[in-house]
Structures are given as C-alpha cells and as structure tokens.
Design a protein around this motif. Structure first.
Motif, short mmCIF file in Angstrom:
data_model
loop_
_atom_site.label_atom_id
_atom_site.label_comp_id
_atom_site.label_asym_id
_atom_site.label_seq_id
_atom_site.Cartn_x
_atom_site.Cartn_y
_atom_site.Cartn_z
N ASN A 162 1.72 6.80 -6.90
CA ASN A 162 0.68 7.76 -7.29
C ASN A 162 1.07 9.19 -6.91
O ASN A 162 0.79 10.14 -7.65
N ALA A 163 1.71 9.35 -5.75
CA ALA A 163 2.14 10.67 -5.34
C ALA A 163 3.20 11.23 -6.28
O ALA A 163 3.17 12.41 -6.66
N PHE A 214 0.91 4.13 -2.93
CA PHE A 214 0.71 5.54 -2.59
C PHE A 214 1.88 6.39 -3.06
O PHE A 214 1.69 7.48 -3.60
N PHE A 267 0.82 -1.21 0.00
CA PHE A 267 0.00 0.00 0.00
C PHE A 267 0.86 1.26 0.00
O PHE A 267 0.55 2.25 -0.68
N PHE A 268 1.96 1.25 0.74
CA PHE A 268 2.85 2.41 0.76
C PHE A 268 3.50 2.62 -0.61
O PHE A 268 3.65 3.76 -1.06
#
Length: 392
Positions: free
Chosen positions: A63-64, A60, A56-57
């Motif tokens: 996407n960031a 994220f 998940f990190f």
C-alpha cells in the motif's frame, strides 16, 4: 511351628493393597512405537506470530508503494531533467559561475524558453484546440457518411453515443468535477516538486555523487562514476535529440498543413511532432493518422492523400538523413524492445510512464553496455541471411 508373621514378611500382608485398588504416583511409560505427545512444539506459536507480522508488513509495504507511485514518477522526471541539463550547468561552471547559480539559470532558462514558446503559440493553439473539440461531432458525421457511402458500414449516431455516455457516467458528474479540481491542484504540486528536486540535483552535482560514492569501496567508486558519466551523456543526448526532432517535425508539419489550408494546423502539428518522437515504431503512424482523418472529413480525398503522402515522405527523410545527424551520439535501441518498454511503462505508470520509458530504457542499456562485455560471434549460417542465387 511357623510364625504368623512369616507371611507378612514376604510382602503379601493385608496392609498392602492388591488388585484394582492398587495406586501409583509414577507416570505410565509409553510403549515403543507409540505416537508422540499431542502438545504442539514450542516454536510453533512464535512462527505463527512471525508469519502474521510478515503478512501485515507486506500489505503495508504494498500500500505504501502504491501511495508513493506518484512521488516516484515525479522524482524520476526530475532526475532525467537534471541529467539533460547537466551539460549546460557544467559549461557555466567552467566559465566561472557558481554551481547553485548555474543550476538555477539553466533550469529557469529552460522554463522561460518553454513559457515563451507557449505564449507565442499558446493562444492560437488553445483556440484551434477548442475549435477542434467543438467540430468533433461534425467530423464524426462526415466520417459516418463516408463509411456508409463507400463501404456500406453503419456506425452509431452521435446522439446515441452521447445518450450511452450519459447513462454510464451521468451520475458521476459531480465527482468528475471534483476530480478535475483535485487533478489541477495535484498537477501544480507535482510540477513544483519536479522543479525543486531537479534544482537540488543540479545544484548538488559532485556533492551528491560524492555522498553516494562514500558508501562504496574505491574500486566500486570508479565503476559508479564511470557508469554515471556514461548514463548522463547518453540520456542527455537522447532527450536532447528527441526534443530537437520533435521541434523540427512540428514546424515542418505545421508549414505543410498551413499550405494545404487544413484546419487546426497548430494542435495537429504539435500532436504529430510529440507522438512521432516519443512513441517508438508506431508513433509516426499514430501521429499522422489524426491530421489525415481531419483533412479527409474537413476537406476531402485530395488533401487527405496529400497529408498521408507528406507524413510517409517526411518519416523516410527523417529516418535516413535527419535523425542520424541529430542523434549521432544518442543511445539507439531496438524498435521492438523500445515499443515493449513504452507499453509496459504506460500500463504501470500511465501517460507519464510512457514518455519516461525511453530514457529509462536508455539508462538500462547504458548499464548493460558497461557491465556486460560482448564477445566475437562464431561462424554460423544462422547468423546471416543466405546469399541470393544471382550473387552465387
């Protein structure tokens, strides 16, 4: 005489159950070589939880980074603008100007020069650019007739191309208009961001470098400042030399096209000047192809051959005489390496990435020349071409 209780003393009395009715509270002991317990190890749930959290990190973070790509490009543009304007700011500071005022005057002065040039030539540029866009169907029809007459090659008509474009993109007209509006607003915000970041970098100057060096040891600080000075000088000289060469190429090309009375001379000259200087190796040929095609379709063979001959002759003059004098201190790069860098940055960051590729490559090469020491070459026939038979 035997006592009746003697048999009970041996432990085999009726009060002790035997056979299948016997029970025991002890766990059976696994024989040697039997498999371990089927229960999972205690660390497995924690490991699975950490793996899911890591996934998940990573998603994220990816996407960031994608969302911050535009901001990264804007900051990079501002950084190279600050590097290019640093010598002018330092010159003003040496003559008694305050750092903030010198940075503002340098940045705003450059912006005023650009606005003045756009005001002087912008109206003519826009008019000729609109006329060029309106004449595209006519130019395409002329090219179509030329290919049919000379080479018997049939290309699709403009009506078929327009019909195909409407079939593919006709449903996206509203979204396209919305995209244009958001693009204009985004462009204004990006320009404001670039100007503000460039000003803060110029105004900070030594304070920014001091803040960075504060996290390094004294030895590392010396390396950092030496690398910064080399990078700043090389990038500033490189960008300045490219801008000068682009301006000269634009002026000379405009004069020649105006002499031949080739239509749309201003936008064609600007296209030649920018593309030939900021797209390495093939930029000169890409830049010269468009005015050659326009001259061929709008005027004829003699003018097209004249434009082509001018483009080739000017590039030879620029490469042999003009560029070595203008970019004597600039960082030169291998043509193949610079082309690959432009293609890579263009694929990742788009058009702005393609224009930023060469300054970034100049910075990387400055770092490489600082930290990697070149050695003397050994004697080998693989390092030189063989001498000709006439010389032998």
């Amino acid at each position: 005489m035997t006592s009746p209780s003697s048999s009970d003393a041996g432990g085999t009395g009726s009060d002790v159950p035997t056979g299948p009715e016997q029970t025991s509270t002890e766990q059976p002991v696994a024989p040697p070589g039997a498999p371990d317990s089927p229960r999972p190890p205690r660390w497995l749930p924690r490991a699975l939880l950490m793996a899911v959290a890591a996934v998940f990190f990573a998603v994220f973070a990816w996407n960031a980074l994608g969302a911050l790509e535009g901001l990264f490009v804007n900051v990079l543009i501002a950084f190279f603008i600050a590097l290019a304007l640093e010598p002018s700011t330092v010159w003003l500071v040496r003559h008694g100007w305050r750092r903030g005022l010198a940075a503002a005057v340098t940045l705003l002065g450059s912006l005023v020069v650009v606005i003045v040039l756009m005001t002087l030539f912008g109206n003519l540029f826009v008019q000729q650019l609109v006329e060029l866009a309106q004449s595209v169907p006519r130019l395409y029809a002329g090219l179509q007739d030329f290919l049919v007459d000379r080479f018997d090659v049939v290309v699709p008509d403009t009506q078929n191309l327009l019909r195909q474009a409407l079939d593919e993109f006709g449903d996206d007209v509203a979204s396209g208009a919305l995209l244009v509006g958001t693009t204009v607003v985004g462009g204004l915000l990006a320009t404001l961001t670039i100007l503000l970041v460039a000003y803060y970098l110029l105004a900070a100057g030594p304070r920014f470098r001091a803040a960075v060096c504060g996290w390094l040891t004294p030895a590392r600080q010396q390396e950092m400042l030496h690398l910064w000075e080399i990078t700043q000088g090389k990038v500033s000289d490189y960008i300045g030399s490219r801008v000068v060469l682009a301006a000269v190429s634009t002026a000379v090309t405009f004069a020649f096209l105006a002499f031949l009375q080739t239509p749309y001379a201003v936008p064609l000259a600007v296209f030649v000047g920018v593309v030939s200087q900021f797209v390495p190796t093939i930029g000169a040929y890409l830049g010269g192809a468009l005015p050659t095609i326009v001259a061929l379709t709008a005027q004829g063979w003699p003018q097209a051959l004249g434009v082509l001959g001018f483009v080739i002759a000017y590039q030879q003059f620029e490469n042999l005489y003009l560029a070595p004098k203008v970019s004597a201190r600039a960082l030169e790069m291998n043509a193949a390496v610079s082309l690959l860098v432009v293609l890579a940055f263009g694929a990742v960051f788009g058009v702005l990435g393609a224009f930023l590729a060469l300054p970034v490559a100049a910075t990387v090469q400055a770092v490489a020349t600082t930290y990697f020491r070149r050695h003397e070459l050994v004697e080998s026939h693989m390092l030189r071409d063989p001498e000709s038979a006439a010389k032998a």
